[in-house]
Motif scaffolding. Sequence first.
Motif, mmCIF file in Angstrom:
data_model
loop_
_atom_site.group_PDB
_atom_site.id
_atom_site.type_symbol
_atom_site.label_atom_id
_atom_site.label_comp_id
_atom_site.label_asym_id
_atom_site.label_seq_id
_atom_site.Cartn_x
_atom_site.Cartn_y
_atom_site.Cartn_z
ATOM 1 N N UNK A 16 -17.930 -27.602 77.352
ATOM 2 C CA UNK A 16 -18.298 -29.092 76.645
ATOM 3 C C UNK A 16 -18.712 -29.660 77.878
ATOM 4 N N UNK A 20 -21.976 -31.711 76.039
ATOM 5 C CA UNK A 20 -22.368 -33.161 77.406
ATOM 6 C C UNK A 20 -23.989 -33.511 77.310
ATOM 7 N N UNK A 76 -19.042 -24.562 64.348
ATOM 8 C CA UNK A 76 -17.773 -25.575 65.571
ATOM 9 C C UNK A 76 -19.013 -25.648 66.539
ATOM 10 N N UNK A 78 -22.132 -26.867 66.324
ATOM 11 C CA UNK A 78 -23.037 -28.754 65.690
ATOM 12 C C UNK A 78 -21.805 -29.744 65.589
ATOM 13 N N UNK A 79 -20.405 -29.413 65.037
ATOM 14 C CA UNK A 79 -18.744 -30.730 64.952
ATOM 15 C C UNK A 79 -19.324 -31.365 66.371
ATOM 16 N N UNK A 80 -19.497 -30.400 67.337
ATOM 17 C CA UNK A 80 -18.752 -31.139 68.910
ATOM 18 C C UNK A 80 -19.506 -31.948 69.349
ATOM 19 N N UNK A 82 -22.057 -32.813 67.174
ATOM 20 C CA UNK A 82 -22.203 -34.500 66.198
ATOM 21 C C UNK A 82 -21.636 -35.222 66.696
ATOM 22 N N UNK A 83 -20.254 -34.100 67.596
ATOM 23 C CA UNK A 83 -19.348 -35.927 67.696
ATOM 24 C C UNK A 83 -19.293 -35.983 68.992
ATOM 25 N N UNK A 84 -20.036 -36.488 69.909
ATOM 26 C CA UNK A 84 -20.822 -35.818 71.551
ATOM 27 C C UNK A 84 -21.410 -37.122 70.955
ATOM 28 N N UNK A 86 -22.451 -39.042 68.594
ATOM 29 C CA UNK A 86 -21.912 -40.394 67.783
ATOM 30 C C UNK A 86 -21.752 -40.969 68.427
ATOM 31 N N UNK A 87 -20.508 -40.537 69.862
ATOM 32 C CA UNK A 87 -20.159 -41.263 70.498
ATOM 33 C C UNK A 87 -21.170 -41.784 71.134
ATOM 34 N N UNK A 92 -25.851 -39.286 63.910
ATOM 35 C CA UNK A 92 -25.994 -38.059 63.502
ATOM 36 C C UNK A 92 -25.458 -37.265 62.333
ATOM 37 N N UNK A 93 -26.522 -36.364 61.530
ATOM 38 C CA UNK A 93 -25.266 -35.785 60.754
ATOM 39 C C UNK A 93 -25.108 -34.417 61.019
ATOM 40 N N UNK A 94 -24.549 -33.978 61.000
ATOM 41 C CA UNK A 94 -24.250 -32.278 61.089
ATOM 42 C C UNK A 94 -24.124 -31.548 59.264
ATOM 43 N N UNK B 57 -13.967 -34.570 73.337
ATOM 44 C CA UNK B 57 -15.368 -34.621 73.590
ATOM 45 C C UNK B 57 -15.359 -36.652 73.356
ATOM 46 N N UNK B 65 -17.638 -35.164 61.005
ATOM 47 C CA UNK B 65 -17.516 -34.461 61.771
ATOM 48 C C UNK B 65 -16.666 -33.900 61.964
ATOM 49 N N UNK B 68 -15.425 -31.301 59.000
ATOM 50 C CA UNK B 68 -16.647 -30.038 60.021
ATOM 51 C C UNK B 68 -15.976 -29.163 60.387
ATOM 52 N N UNK B 69 -15.604 -29.350 61.926
ATOM 53 C CA UNK B 69 -14.783 -28.357 62.800
ATOM 54 C C UNK B 69 -13.402 -27.741 61.955
#
Lengths: 400, 400
Positions: A16, A20, A76, A78-80, A82-84, A86-87, A92-94, B57, B65, B68-69
């Motif tokens: 992770x 990041x 997984x 792309x999800x992770x 994208x989450x970061x 977007x944060x 972001x589009x996954x 995250x 997201x 998706x995960x």
Amino acid sequence: METSVLKFGGTSVGNFDKIRSIAGELHSRVSQGEKLIVVVSAMGGTTDELLQNAGQLSSAPKEDHVALLLTTGEQQTISYLSIVLEDLGVRTKAMTGYQAGIKTFGGHMKSKIADIDEERLKVTLEDYDVIVIAGFQGINDDFEITTLGRGGSDTTAVAIAARCSMPCEIYTDVDGVYTIDPRVYSTASRIHEITYDEMMEMSALGAGVLETRCIEIAKNHSIPIYLGRTLSEERGTWIMQDTQILERKAVTGAALDSDIIHVTLYEPKKESTLIFDLFKRFETHDINIDMISQVVNSEGFQLSFTVKGNDSYRLDDIFETVGRMHPEMMLDARTTRSKVSIIGSGMRDMTGVASKAFMALEGAGIKFYQTTTSEISISYVVDSKDDKQAIEVLATAFEL
Amino acid sequence: METSVLKFGGTSVGNFDKIRSIAGELHSRVSQGEKLIVVVSAMGGTTDELLQNAGQLSSAPKEDHVALLLTTGEQQTISYLSIVLEDLGVRTKAMTGYQAGIKTFGGHMKSKIADIDEERLKVTLEDYDVIVIAGFQGINDDFEITTLGRGGSDTTAVAIAARCSMPCEIYTDVDGVYTIDPRVYSTASRIHEITYDEMMEMSALGAGVLETRCIEIAKNHSIPIYLGRTLSEERGTWIMQDTQILERKAVTGAALDSDIIHVTLYEPKKESTLIFDLFKRFETHDINIDMISQVVNSEGFQLSFTVKGNDSYRLDDIFETVGRMHPEMMLDARTTRSKVSIIGSGMRDMTGVASKAFMALEGAGIKFYQTTTSEISISYVVDSKDDKQAIEVLATAFEL
């Protein structure tokens, strides 16, 4: 709007913290006005773990089920990522492979890309800063999820770049392409610009940074590819068209493949079906042969070639069968030899490269058993004990 | 060809041994000539682990997201189960929600099923013995992967059964529906047949084995649902149409909900906007109210109702606001009370159920503060200290 395709491999997204860091870098590029398509692999170790699980459940799991399993790894990642992103405020589009419209054909686990939904990607980039796409995967005509096999995520990235006419940056744990393998030769220097053809020869001859199929796609669509270390300030290598490189040397790099078997066959007959009988079996067993030289003289028939070291087991079987068909055949197969090559698209125009290389090896007392040349490379078979010295001698001669 | 939809929850596929056991059971049913559609959840613990990762995250990861995960969890289970089934010689097709044509609408993480590709499933069953489908997931009109929210895999199974007109068997870690909660009352007996309406009341009143939405779908399409323990020989519960159950008692079961807040409001005014002012805020805050009784007499206006215990925090805010608007209002909100209910579709036709229940509670000296009735249920608010005894008294009176 400048748009590039970036690819990060499994070790680059191995935990992770690394995810990041990559997100931070992407954020900073987006802040400078770029839009990005980012292709990622499964987090380092995930694919092996999933394969082991499949192996626990069956000694011969079916490929379609394994492909379906493996693709969860990239999904997984792309999800992770994208989450970061977007944060950090990056829109972001996954997308999984099939969501990006990556259509494939061929087997479930070594598919090739047939098509990509370029329109979907371009429309999505109007509303988003970054599209994060799962590498290594697609969907076939039967609506089944497939994987692209070795180097699959690189292929995804280069294919998207080719289809969308964007440059492609591939980030990994090496910082570019070297004149000689830097793990072995500390004098190696990094190549900042190399042609598609040179890179293909380098890949094929053992300096395998990027699968040959990726370079082919890039060449066919004239897409420049950058190879560099993830999050490094160091300048990596651009692979590009011949015409874009202004100045070049005759020889760009040297490669060593010490995992070969050097085979010489002799039959005291001028006319022989030996080649036919042998090559038919190589084809059946999917054995790749290289550096083929054939001589027929008044005494008989001689054939030399190299094969990959890991084909040794199947090779023994074939020689036994063919030996029974050609009882006078004499066989010499040695694993104690290596292949040494020099590569450079400048060889096309510059004379004297071959003779300079021969003289350098002779001068150092290095014996070579076979030589083959292509338009932009020369390869020698030498004793494995001499291979590192051979590379050094050639590197010195051509100032690599 | 007999075809059923089977669903196995997260604990039923919690490890590879359990997956092997389920595959063995499916294999044996296929050997007897059945074809099966099997819906599975993520392996127990997987979803929580993935949610925790997302939480690491970002404090507020975006729902698209996260959906998706999470869906990778079920995708892994369908791969694993398919690998084992195929190893046993069962011709198996694995499908993600998207591949099964499960179209959804609504938010990314509590989508509802809009459509299922029934034709695709039926055609696939011509060539395969078992289709293994990832529960809990689908794809929306924007081609985004979604999850169905609470009880999502059950919904997937029941919706497929409804669309394909097949019976649905839901396997879990409880062995059916009981007259009273068997974890609390050892005298509880299992119900082998129950109507959709009774089951919906039981679910709504706290005996939540199956989400109400599942029972609604089954009722609307007249699909029988079986609820039972995974790989158990014990006879579970069939939920079916009224007409299919030959004999029945007036009361089928009893339910207890001890996590409620019992609210009584009194305002010494005959005409008041209290209900309007209060309910408007409940609606805004999405607070569900239950057991509403309202009385207006010469002295003033009285309102009683119950809300779920976990709404307590938001409730305090609302009462403060509304209290300022109605300064004479008197409020009594107690968490020390429970709701006790009896359910039975036989109540419709049989008289004396209400009076028998009243007498039983009175006879045992159990005080009740409020009563409401529906067509097939009666609920009482009692002191929490009396709630278990109340259930026992009612169970004895109605031979549950």
